[in-house]
Scaffold this motif. Structure first.
Motif, PDB file in Angstrom:
ATOM      1  N   THR A 192      -0.878  19.984 -25.331  1.00 20.42           N
ATOM      2  CA  THR A 192      -2.341  19.966 -25.223  1.00 20.42           C
ATOM      3  C   THR A 192      -2.802  20.438 -23.849  1.00 20.42           C
ATOM      4  OG1 THR A 192      -2.369  18.093 -26.759  1.00 20.42           O
ATOM      5  CG2 THR A 192      -4.369  18.514 -25.506  1.00 20.42           C
ATOM      6  N   ALA A 193      -2.069  20.039 -22.796  1.00 20.20           N
ATOM      7  CA  ALA A 193      -2.430  20.463 -21.443  1.00 20.20           C
ATOM      8  C   ALA A 193      -2.258  21.969 -21.267  1.00 20.20           C
ATOM      9  CB  ALA A 193      -1.572  19.707 -20.427  1.00 20.20           C
ATOM     10  N   GLU A 235      -4.980  12.448 -35.014  1.00 23.20           N
ATOM     11  CA  GLU A 235      -5.438  11.449 -34.055  1.00 23.20           C
ATOM     12  C   GLU A 235      -4.548  11.412 -32.821  1.00 23.20           C
ATOM     13  OE1 GLU A 235      -5.533   7.859 -36.243  1.00 23.20           O
ATOM     14  OE2 GLU A 235      -7.370   8.351 -37.362  1.00 23.20           O
ATOM     15  N   ARG A 236      -3.251  11.665 -33.007  1.00 19.17           N
ATOM     16  CA  ARG A 236      -2.360  11.693 -31.837  1.00 19.17           C
ATOM     17  C   ARG A 236      -2.689  12.881 -30.941  1.00 19.17           C
ATOM     18  NH1 ARG A 236      -0.568  11.688 -27.860  1.00 19.17           N
ATOM     19  NH2 ARG A 236       1.548  11.289 -27.058  1.00 19.17           N
ATOM     20  N   ILE A 237      -3.041  14.030 -31.528  1.00 19.28           N
ATOM     21  CA  ILE A 237      -3.424  15.191 -30.720  1.00 19.28           C
ATOM     22  C   ILE A 237      -4.748  14.952 -30.014  1.00 19.28           C
ATOM     23  CG2 ILE A 237      -4.057  17.640 -30.864  1.00 19.28           C
ATOM     24  CD1 ILE A 237      -2.088  17.891 -33.180  1.00 19.28           C
ATOM     25  N   LEU A 238      -5.685  14.295 -30.707  1.00 21.62           N
ATOM     26  CA  LEU A 238      -7.001  14.042 -30.121  1.00 21.62           C
ATOM     27  C   LEU A 238      -6.996  12.899 -29.115  1.00 21.62           C
ATOM     28  CD1 LEU A 238      -9.139  14.381 -33.382  1.00 21.62           C
ATOM     29  CD2 LEU A 238      -9.259  15.889 -31.391  1.00 21.62           C
ATOM     30  N   TYR A 239      -5.883  12.206 -28.977  1.00 24.55           N
ATOM     31  CA  TYR A 239      -5.857  11.011 -28.131  1.00 24.55           C
ATOM     32  C   TYR A 239      -6.184  11.352 -26.678  1.00 24.55           C
ATOM     33  CZ  TYR A 239      -4.131   6.735 -25.971  1.00 24.55           C
ATOM     34  OH  TYR A 239      -4.032   5.582 -25.242  1.00 24.55           O
ATOM     35  N   ASN A 240      -5.587  12.399 -26.142  1.00 28.89           N
ATOM     36  CA  ASN A 240      -5.819  12.792 -24.749  1.00 28.89           C
ATOM     37  C   ASN A 240      -6.556  14.122 -24.663  1.00 28.89           C
ATOM     38  OD1 ASN A 240      -4.585  10.569 -23.514  1.00 28.89           O
ATOM     39  ND2 ASN A 240      -2.551  11.493 -23.690  1.00 28.89           N
ATOM     40  N   MET A 241      -7.409  14.409 -25.616  1.00 28.95           N
ATOM     41  CA  MET A 241      -8.114  15.692 -25.643  1.00 28.95           C
ATOM     42  C   MET A 241      -9.614  15.457 -25.619  1.00 28.95           C
ATOM     43  SD  MET A 241      -8.029  18.705 -28.557  1.00 28.95           S
ATOM     44  CE  MET A 241      -6.326  19.132 -28.227  1.00 28.95           C
ATOM     45  N   ASN A 242     -10.290  16.251 -24.817  1.00 25.14           N
ATOM     46  CA  ASN A 242     -11.748  16.233 -24.777  1.00 25.14           C
ATOM     47  C   ASN A 242     -12.268  17.261 -25.781  1.00 25.14           C
ATOM     48  OD1 ASN A 242     -14.439  16.095 -24.224  1.00 25.14           O
ATOM     49  ND2 ASN A 242     -14.271  16.717 -22.086  1.00 25.14           N
TER      50      ASN A 242
END
Length: 775
Positions: A192-193, A235-242
Motif C-alpha cells: 500500500t505504501a 478491509e485489511r487493505i483499507l486498514y492503513n489507507m486513506n
C-alpha cells in the motif's frame, strides 16, 4: 531467501549508520558556521599572503584534486547501491517461481505454499512477501522512508517480487490471497505504501520506474481481492489507507500525462505503464474497494471541481464492468479498462449488429454475436489506421469527388470528370469500409458493398446512357424500409415452395392444353383488334381467276352464285391470312404450341379460367357436357387450388415475418441480451432493467472484454443469472433464516420459562406429597 534477507538487513544497517553519521556531520558544520564567520575577518591577512602560493599550485594542477574526490565519491556511492550477489540472485529465482504459476496453475500455486509430500515444507508465498518487506526497508520500522531504500539498482527486483506475488494469487487462489493479506508481517502495508507514497529521489530522475512500480503494486492489490465474496481482504487493505489519498493519486496521474510534451509522448508509448494507465489501474482498485468503504465510494463521485472531475469522468468513461461465471458456477463482477482500439467501432456497425444478431435462443444469440467479433475487430483496426492518416489525404479525396461532381453538373458529360467522380467515390467507399484489407472473395460476398457499387453504377448509367436508370434508384426505399423488405422476403424466403407449385401449375395447364387441342380446337376463338391499314400494311391486290366456262355472254340461264362465293372467300382469306372465321374473331388453337400459349395466358388471367374466353357452346351440341366438365376442372384445379396455394404461401410467409418482427422488437425492448432475463424479473428490485442492461450486462462491455483477453470460449457467459437478483435472493433467504432463528429463540425462551415454572411447581408440590405419604 533467508540469506538474502539477512544480507539486506546488514546492508541497511550500514546504510543507516552512514546516513546518521552524515547527518551528524552536517549538524556540526552548521554549528561551526558562526565561529568561522567571526574568525574570517582576522584571517584575511593570512589568506591574502598565502593566496599567491596557492594560485601558482592551482595553475600547475587545475581541479585535479576536486575531480578525483568527486569521481571517488560517485564510484563509492554506486558500489554502495549495487545489490550484493546473494540479493541479485533472487531476481531470476522469483521469475522462475512466477513462471511456475503461469496460466493460473492452481496445483503449483498451492505447492509453493505447502509441499504436502515433504516432511518439512516451506511457505514460499510468505517468504516472497517477507523478502519484499525486507528489500523495501520496513525493517527500520518506517514506511514513509521508502525513497531512501528504492533506487535504480533494486527497483527491478522489487517489480519482480510484486509480479511473482501477483501470479501466486491470480486465478484466483484464495489460500495464497489469505496468506498474503493476513500475514503477521506488514507486507500488505508495504504494498500500500508503494502505491500511495512518493518515491524520491528515484521519482525525480526516473519517473517511469516509479510508475511501473505503482502499476505492479495496484495489480497485486487487485489480485488479492480477485473473486472474493467477503470483505476481509478489502478491509485489511483499507486498514492503513486513506481513501481520499488513493483517489487523489489517480487524479494526479491523469493530469501528469496531460502535461507531457510531444516528444515524451512518443517515449511513453514504448513504456509498459504510462501515467494515465497507472492512474486508471488505481481508479479500478478504488472502484473495487469502494464496495466496502462508503467514504471511498463518495470520493469517486464528481464534486464540482473541474480539475478532479475531468480525471474521474475520463476514468469512468473508459472503465467497464461485466459479470462472469466461474468454473464452480459462482458469479463474479469484473472491472477492467476498455481497450483503446474499441473506441473506433462505429455507431453504424453497433446498430446493425444489435438489430441483426440472432435472438432465438440464449446460446445461439451469444455465439452469433461473437462470431462477428473478427469482422468488428478488423473494422476497429482499419478505422484506427484511418484516424492516424494525414487529414490532407482525406481532404484530397473529397476535393476530387466534389470537384468532379461540380464539373459534371455545370459542364455536362465529361469522360475525365466522370472517371474521376467514380474513382474517388469507390475509393472513399472502399476506404471507409476497410475493403482494401479484405480478400477478393470477401469483397464479392459483401452484400452491402456490392449494393452500393450497383447503386453507383445506376447513377453512371443514368448520367451517360439514359435518364430511365435514375428511376431505378427509387427502389432503394425497399432496402431502407424493413416493412417493404419483408414484402420481398415473403416471396424469396419460401421461394422453393413457390417455384415447385408454379411448376405443378404449368404441368396442369399443359395437360389442359392438350385436351383443348384434341377436342375443343374450334372453340378457341378470340376477339382480335387488327392494326389500322397504312401504306406499309395495305393489302396486296387480289387476283381472282374466273374460268371462261363459268358463264357465257348473253346466256340468261347462267348460274354464277358458286363462283361469286368462291371469289369472296378468296378475298377474305387473302386479307386475314385464313385465320379469321367471323368478324374480328381468330382461331388461336390451330397448333399445340399456340394452344398452350393461349391457355397459359388467358386461363390464368381470367377469374373463371379458360372457359371465360372460349366460345359459348350450344346445349344441343354433342360436346356440350364435355365442355362444362373441362371448364369446371380448369377452374377448380388451376384457379382455386394451385394459384391459391401460391398466394397462401406468400401470405403466410409475410404474416410470419411480421410476427417475427414484432417478437424481435419485443425482445429488444424487454429482454437482456447477455443473460436473457425479462424486464419483469427486475420489477420491484433495487436495480431496474435499464440499469441492468446499461451497467451490469452491457453487451458492448462483453465485446471489449473479449478484445482485451482474446478469449472466445463462452462458458463464462452468465445465462439467466444476474448478481443483483442473486444478492436480493440471498438477502431474502437470510431474512427468512433470521426470522426463523428469532422464532426459535423465542420458542427456546418460552420452553425455558415453562421448565422453570414446572420446577417451581414440583418444588411446591413435592413436600406436600411427602407429608401425605408419611401419614
Amino acid at each position: 531467501m533467508e540469506k538474502a534477507r539477512e544480507e539486506i538487513k546488514s546492508t541497511f544497517v550500514v546504510n543507516t549508520h552512514e546516513g546518521e553519521r552524515r547527518s551528524d556531520e552536517q549538524k556540526e558544520n552548521r554549528k561551526e558556521q558562526p565561529g568561522l564567520r567571526k574568525s574570517r575577518a582576522g584571517n584575511k591577512v593570512g589568506l591574502l599572503k598565502n593566496r599567491q602560493g596557492r594560485n601558482s599550485e592551482e595553475e600547475e594542477h587545475p581541479h585535479s584534486t576536486t575531480h578525483e574526490e568527486m569521481t571517488d565519491k560517485q564510484v563509492k556511492e554506486k558500489d554502495e547501491k549495487k545489490l550484493p550477489p546473494m540479493v541479485a540472485l533472487m531476481q531470476p529465482i522469483l521469475r522462475f517461481l512466477q513462471l511456475l504459476c503461469e496460466n493460473h496453475n492452481r496445483d503449483l500455486q498451492n505447492y509453493l505454499r505447502h509441499q504436502h509430500n515433504n516432511k518439512s515444507h516451506y511457505n514460499l508465498v510468505c517468504e516472497t512477501l517477507q523478502f519484499l518487506d525486507c528489500i523495501c526497508g520496513s525493517t527500520t520500522g518506517g514506511l514513509g522512508l521508502l525513497g531512501l531504500y528504492i533506487n535504480e539498482h533494486n527497483v527491478s527486483l522489487i517489480n519482480q517480487a510484486l509480479a511473482s506475488l501477483t501470479e501466486y494469487c491470480q486465478g484466483p487462489c484464495h489460500e495464497n490471497q489469505n496468506a498474503i493479506a493476513m500475514h503477521e508481517s506488514n507486507g500488505i502495508d508495504i504494498i500500500t505504501a508503494l502505491l500511495l507514497n512518493e518515491i524520491n529521489p528515484l521519482g525525480k530522475n526516473r519517473m517511469e520506474l516509479v510508475l511501473q512500480l505503482k502499476n505492479n503494486a495496484s495489480k497485486l492489490l487487485l489480485a488479492i481481492m480477485e473473486s472474493r465474496h467477503d470483505s476481509e481482504n478489502a478491509e485489511r487493505i483499507l486498514y492503513n489507507m486513506n481513501p481520499k489519498q488513493l483517489v487523489d493519486i489517480a487524479k494526479d496521474a491523469f493530469h501528469q500525462e496531460a502535461s507531457v510534451d510531444d516528444d515524451e509522448e512518443e517515449e511513453e508509448e514504448e513504456r509498459e505503464a504510462s501515467p494515465k494507465a497507472v492512474g486508471h489501474n488505481i481508479y479500478i482498485l478504488a472502484t473495487q474497494l469502494a464496495q466496502h468503504n462508503k467514504d471511498l465510494f463518495n470520493s469517486l463521485k464528481t464534486s464540482g471541481d473541474p480539475w478532479g472531475d475531468q480525471a474521474l469522468e475520463f476514468y469512468e468513461k473508459h472503465t467497464a464492468q461485466i459479470e462472469i461465471v466461474r468454473q464452480d458456477r459462482t458469479m463474479e463482477r469484473i472491472v477492467f479498462p476498455i481497450p483503446e482500439i474499441c473506441e473506433y467501432l462505429t455507431d453504424e456497425t453497433k446498430v446493425r449488429v444489435y438489430q441483426t444478431t440472432e435472438r432465438d435462443e440464449q446460446g445461439s444469440k451469444v455465439a452469433d454475436f461473437f462470431d462477428r467479433h473478427d469482422d468488428m475487430f478488423a473494422e476497429m483496426r482499419w478505422q484506427k489506421k484511418l484516424r492516424e492518416l494525414d487529414p490532407r489525404l482525406s481532404g484530397l479525396v473529397w476535393t476530387a469527388m466534389l470537384g468532379s461532381l461540380a464539373l459534371v453538373i455545370t459542364v455536362g458529360v465529361n469522360p475525365s470528370a466522370i472517371r474521376t467522380l467514380v474513382a474517388s467515390t469507390i475509393l472513399s467507399l472502399m476506404g471507409n469500409r476497410g475493403t482494401f484489407t479484405k480478400e477478393f472473395p470477401q469483397v464479392v460476398t459483401d452484400f452491402e458493398f456490392m449494393y452500393h457499387i450497383g447503386y453507383l453504377g445506376l447513377c453512371v448509367l443514368g448520367l451517360c446512357v439514359h435518364e430511365f436508370f435514375y428511376s431505378l434508384l427509387l427502389l432503394d426505399v425497399v432496402y431502407r424500409e424493413e416493412t417493404l423488405l419483408n414484402v420481398i422476403k415473403s416471396v424469396t424466403r419460401n421461394g422453393r415452395s413457390i417455384i415447385l407449385t408454379a411448376i405443378l401449375a404449368v404441368i396442369l395447364i399443359y395437360l389442359f392444353s392438350i385436351l383443348g387441342y384434341i377436342f375443343f380446337r374450334n372453340d378457341f376463338l378470340m376477339d382480335v383488334e387488327p392494326i389500322g391499314i397504312t401504306e406499309e400494311t395495305a393489302p396486296t391486290p387480289v387476283q381472282v381467276n374466273v374460268t371462261e366456262s363459268t358463264c357465257d355472254a348473253g346466256d340468261n340461264t347462267c348460274n354464277v352464285t358458286g363462283s361469286i362465293s368462291q371469289i369472296t372467300a378468296q378475298i377474305t382469306g387473302s386479307e386475314s391470312g385464313g385465320d379469321l372465321t367471323e368478324e374480328n374473331k381468330q382461331k388461336v388453337c390451330d397448333s399445340l404450341v399456340m394452344c398452350i400459349v393461349t391457355t397459359l395466358n388467358q386461363g390464368l388471367r381470367n377469374g373463371g379460367g379458360i372457359g371465360d374466353v372460349l366460345r359459348k357452346p350450344d346445349s344441343r351440341e354433342p360436346y356440350f357436357m364435355a365442355r362444362v366438365v373441362y371448364d369446371l376442372l380448369f377452374f377448380f384445379i388451376v384457379i382455386i387450388i394451385v394459384l391459391n396455394l401460391i398466394f397462401g404461401v406468400i401470405i403466410d410467409t409475410f404474416a410470419d415475418l411480421r410476427s417475427e418482427k414484432q417478437q424481435k422488437d419485443e425482445i429488444l425492448r424487454n429482454t437482456c441480451f447477455v443473460c436473457g432475463l425479462n424486464r419483469s424479473s427486475f420489477d420491484n428490485k433495487v436495480v431496474s432493467f435499464e440499469e441492468h442492461i446499461h451497467k451490469e450486462h452491457n453487451m458492448w462491455h462483453y465485446l471489449n472484454f473479449v478484445v482485451l483477453v482474446k478469449e472466445k470460449n463462452l462458458d463464462w457467459f452468465p445465462r439467466m443469472r444476474a448478481m443483483s437478483l442473486t444478492a436480493e435472493e440471498s438477502d431474502g433467504e437470510q431474512n427468512e433464516l433470521r426470522n426463523l432463528s428469532q422464532q426459535l429463540d423465542s420458542t427456546n425462551r418460552l420452553v425455558k420459562h415453562l421448565s422453570k415454572q414446572l420446577l417451581e411447581l414440583r418444588d411446591q408440590i413435592l413436600p406436600d406429597l411427602c407429608k401425605i405419604a408419611e401419614n
